[in-house]
Motif scaffolding. Structure first.
Motif, PDB file in Angstrom:
ATOM      1  N   VAL A 408       0.854  -1.185   0.000  1.00  0.00           N
ATOM      2  CA  VAL A 408       0.000   0.000   0.000  1.00  0.00           C
ATOM      3  C   VAL A 408       0.893   1.238   0.000  1.00  0.00           C
ATOM      4  O   VAL A 408       1.808   1.350   0.833  1.00  0.00           O
ATOM      5  N   THR A 409       0.650   2.134  -0.931  1.00  0.00           N
ATOM      6  CA  THR A 409       1.414   3.376  -1.038  1.00  0.00           C
ATOM      7  C   THR A 409       0.440   4.541  -0.926  1.00  0.00           C
ATOM      8  O   THR A 409      -0.529   4.615  -1.691  1.00  0.00           O
ATOM      9  N   ARG A 410       0.670   5.414   0.011  1.00  0.00           N
ATOM     10  CA  ARG A 410      -0.206   6.576   0.212  1.00  0.00           C
ATOM     11  C   ARG A 410       0.467   7.842  -0.322  1.00  0.00           C
ATOM     12  O   ARG A 410       1.636   8.088  -0.039  1.00  0.00           O
ATOM     13  N   TRP A 411      -0.327   8.620  -1.037  1.00  0.00           N
ATOM     14  CA  TRP A 411       0.147   9.909  -1.548  1.00  0.00           C
ATOM     15  C   TRP A 411      -0.721  10.991  -0.923  1.00  0.00           C
ATOM     16  O   TRP A 411      -1.728  11.418  -1.504  1.00  0.00           O
ATOM     17  N   HIS A 412      -0.335  11.405   0.271  1.00  0.00           N
ATOM     18  CA  HIS A 412      -1.083  12.442   0.974  1.00  0.00           C
ATOM     19  C   HIS A 412      -0.875  13.792   0.278  1.00  0.00           C
ATOM     20  O   HIS A 412       0.256  14.171  -0.053  1.00  0.00           O
ATOM     21  N   GLU A 413      -1.972  14.499   0.071  1.00  0.00           N
ATOM     22  CA  GLU A 413      -1.920  15.789  -0.622  1.00  0.00           C
ATOM     23  C   GLU A 413      -1.153  15.648  -1.934  1.00  0.00           C
ATOM     24  O   GLU A 413      -0.294  16.460  -2.274  1.00  0.00           O
ATOM     25  N   GLY A 414      -1.500  14.629  -2.698  1.00  0.00           N
ATOM     26  CA  GLY A 414      -0.705  14.302  -3.871  1.00  0.00           C
ATOM     27  C   GLY A 414      -1.107  14.996  -5.157  1.00  0.00           C
ATOM     28  O   GLY A 414      -0.269  15.197  -6.031  1.00  0.00           O
ATOM     29  N   LEU A 415      -2.393  15.356  -5.293  1.00  0.00           N
ATOM     30  CA  LEU A 415      -2.863  15.880  -6.577  1.00  0.00           C
ATOM     31  C   LEU A 415      -3.549  17.226  -6.390  1.00  0.00           C
ATOM     32  O   LEU A 415      -4.604  17.315  -5.759  1.00  0.00           O
TER      33      LEU A 415
END
Length: 489
Positions: A408-415
C-alpha cells in the motif's frame, strides 16, 4: 555560514528547490543554458511522485506508471537521460468501465469521457440518457465565458449520465477530483478551446477527433519505461551530476530572501546559506507559499488557496495461474456513482510488457483509492485497504485468489485541484512574481498534473530565467493537457 558553491567560475548560479521530476527537469535545462546548479531536496529521496518499487521480486512503479507519449517533453527527457531505448508502448490499452454491475468496454472517440458520436455510448447509458444526448445539437448555446466547471457544462449539454458514468471516472483518474468542481479551461484545455468555437459540444469533440485523424502516425497515446517510470528521475539526476550539477538530499530549504533589491538571492538551509543569481521553486503549493511569504506575500496568499486530493495505491501480486480468469484488457475505471471504494484497477502485467517479462508466472495489478474530500479512506490500515480492494476486484472480475504479496502506497496531498478560475489564479501568481526577476515557480500546481506537463512547466520556468521572457506567457496561452500518469513535483 555560506554553503560551498559550485566551482564553474564566471557562470551564473541557480538554486532549484525540489527534487521531483519538475525540479530535476529544471536543473537539467539550466545546466544546458550554461548555469551552475544546486538542487536542494528536503527528503532523502529524489523523484517526488515517481517512485520505483518492488513486489514479490518484480520491479514495479508505486507512483505514476505512464507518460503521455503524444506530448514530446517526457519522452524527450527520457532520451536525454539515456533511457530512449527503454521507452515502450503498452502491450494493451483496451480499458473498461465497471458500471451497471458489469465491465463494459470503454467507448471509442471521446475526449475525457465526452463523446463525439452518441451511438458510441449505447449500452453504457439508459434509454433516457441516450435520448438526451441525441438532442444536444437542438439546444441553445451555453455561455462558457472565461471558464466553467467540466461537469456543469457537460451535464447541461449532454445530461448528467454522461458526466457520472464517463467524465467523472476519467477525470478522477487524473485529478482524483470532482468533475462538477474542476475547471474545463485548466483540466481539459483542448475541449475548452474547441467548445468556444462551436455551439454544439458534440461538434467540438468531432473537431478534435478530425484533427487527431489528420495525424495517423502519432503512435500510442501513452508510454512506459522498462524498469518503471520511477527510473526517469533517477536517470535525470545522474545526468545532472554528470554535467556538474550538485544535488543535496535531506536538505530542506527554510528561508528565501533578497537583502538587496536586484542583488543575489539567499536560500537558507540547515547547513547554511546558498547564494544564487536565480531560484526555481519546484514545490507543491503549500511549501512554495511558506518560502514566498516574505518576498512575495500576494503570491503566497494565492498559493495557499490551492487544495489537494490524497490518494492511495494498492499493489497486489498473484500467481498467474490463479488469475487466469481475469477479463482481458489493461484494467477498468469505476464511476463514483457506483458507490465502490476503488476508483480504478490496472492489470499491470497485462499493460506493461516489462513487468510481465520479469516473471511470467506472476500477475501484478493495482487499484487506486481516494478522491478529493475522501481522505478518511487513507486512514485505514494497510490490511483493510488490501481487503477492500480484493472485495471490489472480486465483485468486478471474479478474482477470488489470495495474493502472494501486497503493498500500500499513500500519496497524501498528492494531486492539486484545478477549480473554475484556476488559470486566472495562476496568472495572478505569475504576475506577482514578475516583479521579482530571477525567481520562478513550476510544478503540478500550475499548468497540468501529468509528467509531461510538469516537465514543460520546468522548461518554461528555466527559459524565463535564462532570457526567454515569453516562455511562461506561451505556456499560459497553450496550457498542457493533463492525463493519466499522476503528478510529480
Amino acid at each position: 555560514m555560506d554553503a560551498a558553491q559550485p566551482a564553474r567560475a564566471g557562470a551564473p548560479h541557480a538554486v532549484v528547490v525540489g527534487g521531483g521530476i519538475t525540479g530535476l527537469a529544471a536543473a537539467h535545462r539550466l545546466l544546458g543554458a550554461g548555469y551552475t546548479v544546486t538542487l536542494a531536496e528536503a527528503s532523502e529521496r529524489l523523484g517526488g511522485k515517481l517512485l520505483p518499487g518492488e513486489i514479490a521480486g518484480v520491479r514495479v512503479d508505486l507512483g505514476a506508471e505512464s507518460l503521455l507519449a503524444r506530448r514530446p517533453e517526457a519522452v524527450e527527457l527520457a532520451r536525454a537521460a539515456g533511457l530512449g531505448t527503454r521507452v515502450e508502448a503498452p502491450a494493451t490499452a483496451s480499458a473498461s468501465l465497471w458500471t451497471g454491475g458489469a465491465l463494459r468496454p470503454m467507448p471509442k472517440g471521446h475526449v475525457m469521457g465526452v463523446p463525439g458520436d452518441p451511438e458510441a455510448l449505447a449500452g453504457l447509458l439508459s434509454a433516457e440518457g441516450l435520448a438526451r444526448l441525441a438532442r444536444e445539437r437542438e439546444l441553445p448555446p451555453t455561455e462558457i465565458g472565461e471558464d466553467i466547471a467540466v461537469g456543469a457544462y457537460v451535464a447541461e449539454r449532454l445530461g448528467r449520465e454522461v458526466v457520472d458514468r464517463l467524465v467523472e471516472p476519467l477525470l478522477g483518474g487524473v485529478y482524483a477530483g470532482d468533475a462538477y468542481l474542476l475547471s474545463l479551461r485548466s483540466a481539459v484545455p483542448q475541449l475548452f478551446e474547441a467548445a468556444r468555437r462551436h455551439t454544439s459540444l458534440l461538434d467540438a469533440v468531432t473537431e478534435i477527433q478530425r484533427r487527431a485523424a489528420r495525424n495517423p502516425a502519432a503512435g500510442p497515446v501513452f508510454a512506459g519505461i522498462d524498469g518503471g517510470v520511477g527510473s526517469l528521475p533517477l536517470a535525470v539526476a545522474e545526468r545532472v551530476r554528470e554535467q556538474g550539477g550538485r544535488i543535496l538530499t535531506g536538505t530542506p530549504v527554510t528561508a528565501l530572501r533578497r537583502p538587496v533589491p536586484g542583488g543575489p538571492w539567499q536560500i537558507g538551509t540547515r547547513e547554511g546559506v546558498l547564494t544564487a543569481d536565480a531560484v526555481v521553486l519546484a514545490l507543491p503549493a503549500a511549501p512554495a507559499a511558506r518560502l514566498l511569504e516574505t518576498v512575495a506575500p500576494a503570491a503566497a496568499a494565492e498559493l495557499r488557496t490551492i487544495e489537494y486530493a490524497s490518494m492511495g495505491l494498492v499493489t497486489l501480486a498473484y500467481r498467474a495461474r490463479d488469475a487466469a480468469g481475469l477479463p482481458a484488457g489493461s484494467g477498468f475505471l469505476v464511476p463514483p456513482v457506483e458507490g465502490r471504494t476503488i476508483k480504478a484497477a490496472t492489470f499491470a502485467s497485462r499493460k506493461w510488457g516489462w513487468i510481465a517479462r520479469q516473471d511470467p508466472e506472476l500477475l501484478v495489478l493495482r487499484t487506486s483509492v481516494g478522491r478529493h474530500g475522501e481522505s478518511a479512506v487513507l486512514a485505514r490500515e494497510d490490511t483493510e485497504l488490501v481487503e477492500i480492494s480484493r472485495q471490489d476486484l472480486r465483485a468486478a472480475t471474479g478474482l477470488d485468489a489470495e495474493p502472494v504479496a501486497s503493498r500500500v502506497t499513500r500519496w497524501h496531498e498528492g494531486l492539486p485541484q484545478y477549480p473554475v478560475g484556476h488559470a486566472a489564479r495562476v496568472a495572478r501568481i505569475r504576475g506577482h512574481l514578475a516583479q521579482l526577476p530571477g525567481l520562478a515557480v513550476c510544478g503540478a500546481a500550475y499548468d497540468g498534473v501529468g509528467v509531461p506537463a510538469c516537465i514543460a512547466g520546468a522548461r518554461a520556468a528555466a527559459d524565463a530565467l535564462t532570457g526567454d521572457a515569453g516562455a511562461l506567457t506561451a505556456l499560459a496561452r497553450n496550457p498542457v493537457q493533463s492525463t493519466h500518469g499522476g503528478a510529480g513535483e
